[in-house]
Design an enzyme around this catalytic site. Structure first.
Site: not given
Length: 132
Positions: A8, A80
């Site tokens: 992420c 993400c």
């Protein structure tokens, strides 16, 4: 045993929760780690939200992706939408997925919802990923 990397932006919430679920649900079947495009701190909300789900991630810490080699991993999951920012060698692993989950760090009220989405996706990943 398959090695899974959850990545992420800052390795502070989503990837930490995914690591916690995968270590618990895939225990003895996969090896799991998480990292971020940059390292930061594990958010206290992530720790509390996972504790509510019965998983303790207090011993996890944020790690930069640069500490790892892509060839050491079979499965790479971006949580993400940061897959477009990953070095190319990370997206050509045996399995690469970009889950593009909402960022609870920007909206703390959605931590529980995002946690539950991560649990569902990790469960599905463990079902379809060959863990030999």
């Amino acid at each position: 045993m398959k090695r899974v990397m959850f990545v992420c932006k800052k390795n502070s919430a989503r990837s930490q929760m995914a690591e916690g679920f995968a270590k618990t649900l895939g225990k003895g079947k996969i090896e799991v780690i998480s990292s971020g495009l940059e390292a930061s701190e594990v958010r206290p909300e992530a720790i509390a939200t996972m504790k509510d789900a019965g998983i303790d991630i207090t011993d996890q810490h944020s790690k930069p992706l640069s500490d790892f080699k892509p060839e050491d991993f079979d499965v790479v999951i971006s949580l993400c939408g940061c897959g477009v920012n990953l070095p190319p060698e990370w997206v050509v692993r045996e399995v690469f997925e970009d889950w593009q989950l909402d960022d609870p760090a920007e909206q703390p009220e959605i931590f529980a919802r995002v946690r539950d989405e991560i649990r569902e996706r990790v469960t599905r990943l463990l079902q379809v990923t060959s863990v030999k």
